[in-house]
Design an enzyme around this catalytic site. Structure first.
Site, PDB file in Angstrom:
ATOM      1  CD  GLU A  94      -2.970  -1.153   2.266  1.00 29.18           C
ATOM      2  OE1 GLU A  94      -4.007  -1.816   2.109  1.00 29.18           O
ATOM      3  OE2 GLU A  94      -2.715  -0.519   3.316  1.00 29.18           O
ATOM      4  CB  CYS A 114       7.210  -5.154   8.867  1.00 31.97           C
ATOM      5  SG  CYS A 114       8.522  -4.391   9.847  1.00 31.97           S
ATOM      6  CB  CYS A 118       6.223  -2.461  16.139  1.00 34.60           C
ATOM      7  SG  CYS A 118       7.944  -2.054  15.740  1.00 34.60           S
ATOM      8  CB  CYS A 121       2.834  -1.687  13.586  1.00 39.04           C
ATOM      9  SG  CYS A 121       2.944  -1.357  11.813  1.00 39.04           S
ATOM     10  CB  SER A 200      10.248   6.387   9.469  1.00 38.84           C
ATOM     11  OG  SER A 200       9.828   5.969  10.753  1.00 38.84           O
ATOM     12  CB  SER A 222       9.622   4.009  15.047  1.00 36.99           C
ATOM     13  OG  SER A 222       9.232   4.362  13.742  1.00 36.99           O
ATOM     14  CG  LEU A 223      11.744   7.023  21.492  1.00 39.30           C
ATOM     15  CD1 LEU A 223      13.080   6.292  21.500  1.00 39.30           C
ATOM     16  CD2 LEU A 223      11.900   8.455  21.996  1.00 39.30           C
ATOM     17  CG  HIS A 224       6.743   4.162  18.948  1.00 35.29           C
ATOM     18  ND1 HIS A 224       6.002   5.203  18.436  1.00 35.29           N
ATOM     19  CD2 HIS A 224       7.305   3.533  17.871  1.00 35.29           C
ATOM     20  CE1 HIS A 224       6.095   5.199  17.114  1.00 35.29           C
ATOM     21  NE2 HIS A 224       6.884   4.206  16.752  1.00 35.29           N
ATOM     22  CG  ASN A 299      -4.176   6.125  13.361  1.00 35.68           C
ATOM     23  OD1 ASN A 299      -5.065   6.950  13.551  1.00 35.68           O
ATOM     24  ND2 ASN A 299      -2.936   6.465  13.020  1.00 35.68           N
ATOM     25  CB  CYS A 342       0.630   6.623  11.531  1.00 34.42           C
ATOM     26  SG  CYS A 342       2.185   6.038  12.205  1.00 34.42           S
TER      27      CYS A 342
END
EC number: 2.1.1.192
Length: 382
Positions: A94, A114, A118, A121, A200, A222-224, A299, A342
């Site tokens: 996508e 991927c 994570c 995600c 990223s 991408s810390l989070h 999201n 995201c």
């Protein structure tokens, strides 16, 4: 694609020049051909009228411009576009375009699925299949430019920024991603400046070091989470490359360009990483780091265990960081009505890691039940 032909989308300008020389053609033809492909948006050699008939015939015999197939296109109420692109292998990826008043950002995928898993995600839940080729990465830019054009000719300049934030971890496909980004920044192609192309990463440190040496693009991490304990849970690669090592590299990443900053992405998860103590820990972590923070409202997607933080919680978190001198913005959620926001990109992945096949079935069932209209593209791009 004809296996005997080379896909010219895999070639940057210097490589294309070498290829034409090997074919006993004049080197200056490379510039003309490169501009036809990327600036004008032509993939039919017969239409490249300044190349000469002999060269056009040779290109038809030896080369092709092979693009992903647009399977479906969705347009959000806010103007966001999402394309489902089918690859030669049968998998789908996508690509998302986000229009704003003064710019248009294209979110590009780098892998089919991927491998990093994570926990917040959607892409990660499908597992991993393979890396995308340079042609499949730059092909997303080519197709988006074509689809967004007001005509069927020259690529317009509606795409002002590209972010490597789609499906996959870009640094685990290092060579192809860097090659594609170089084409994006080439003045003979898309002409984007180094500040308008952003990569990223979840923090693959050896490749971050390599990227720093070979590519001037903007960096987003991408810390989070502000602690190793929490980040190990949310971003499992942290177990291999912990925060102390990641932050150390970020401190010196732009040492030769002191005005540039690393963007830290931080998804806001209700009750998980959004409390005042987390903000305090983040402030301490980013001390003396040339940083800006991008807070991302979570999201949701099917079967997720997480919820989005409230607006009040996000605002309080932002204000605390700002009070301590950390430039912080809250990302406006775009395209969530078409699962283009995201963390929501899914595509269709034949998972080589055998991860959660049941999740995939439920996810795509849920997407179908949303009854969001899909506009099937009948235009043949190749």
């Amino acid at each position: 694609m004809d296996q005997q032909k080379v896909n010219l989308l895999n070639y940057n300008y210097s490589q294309l020049r070498e290829l034409l020389i090997a074919w006993d053609e004049k080197p200056f033809r490379a510039q003309q051909l490169f501009q036809w492909i990327h600036q004008v948006g032509i993939c039919d050699f017969a239409q490249m009228t300044n190349l000469g008939k002999v060269l056009r015939n040779k290109l038809s015999q030896l080369a092709c411009i092979d693009l992903p197939e647009i399977v479906a296109c969705q347009k959000s109420a806010d103007g966001t576009h999402k394309w489902l692109l089918k690859l030669e292998c049968g998998n789908c990826i996508e690509t998302v375009f986000i229009p704003e008043a003064n710019r248009g950002t294209l979110c590009v995928s780098s892998q089919v699925g991927c491998a990093l898993n994570c926990s917040f995600c959607s892409t990660a839940k499908q597992g991993f299949n393979r890396n995308l080729s340079t042609a499949e990465i730059i092909g997303q830019v080519w197709l988006a430019a074509r689809e967004l054009s007001d005509n069927n000719g020259t690529h317009d300049k509606k795409i002002t920024n590209v972010v490597m934030m789609g499906m996959g971890e870009p640094l685990l496909n290092f060579d192809n991603v860097v090659s594609a980004m170089n084409i994006m920044m080439d003045d003979l192609a898309y002409g984007l400046s180094k500040r308008r192309v952003t990569l990223s990463t979840s923090g693959v440190l050896p490749e971050m070091e390599r990227l720093r040496e070979v590519s001037p693009v903007a960096l987003a991490v991408s810390l989070h989470a502000p602690t190793d304990e929490l980040r190990n849970e949310l971003v499992p690669i942290n177990k291999k490359y912990p925060l102390s090592q990641l932050i150390s590299l970020c401190k010196r990443y732009f040492k030769d360009e002191p005005r540039r900053k690393v963007t830290f992405e931080y998804v806001m998860l209700k009750g998980v990483n959004d409390q005042p103590e987390h903000a305090s820990q983040l402030i301490k972590l980013l001390h003396n780091v040339p940083a800006k923070v991008n807070l991302i409202p979570f999201n949701p997607f099917p079967l997720t265990q997480y919820q989005r933080s409230s607006r009040e919680t996000i605002d309080a978190f932002r204000d605390k960081l700002m009070k301590h001198g950390i430039n912080t913005i809250t990302r406006k959620t775009r395209g969530d009505d078409i699962d283009a926001a995201c963390g929501q990109l899914a595509g269709e992945v034949k998972d080589k890691t055998s991860r959660s096949q049941r999740w995939q079935k439920l996810h795509f069932m849920s997407k179908t039940e949303k009854s969001t209209e899909l506009t099937i593209s009948s235009e043949e791009i190749a």
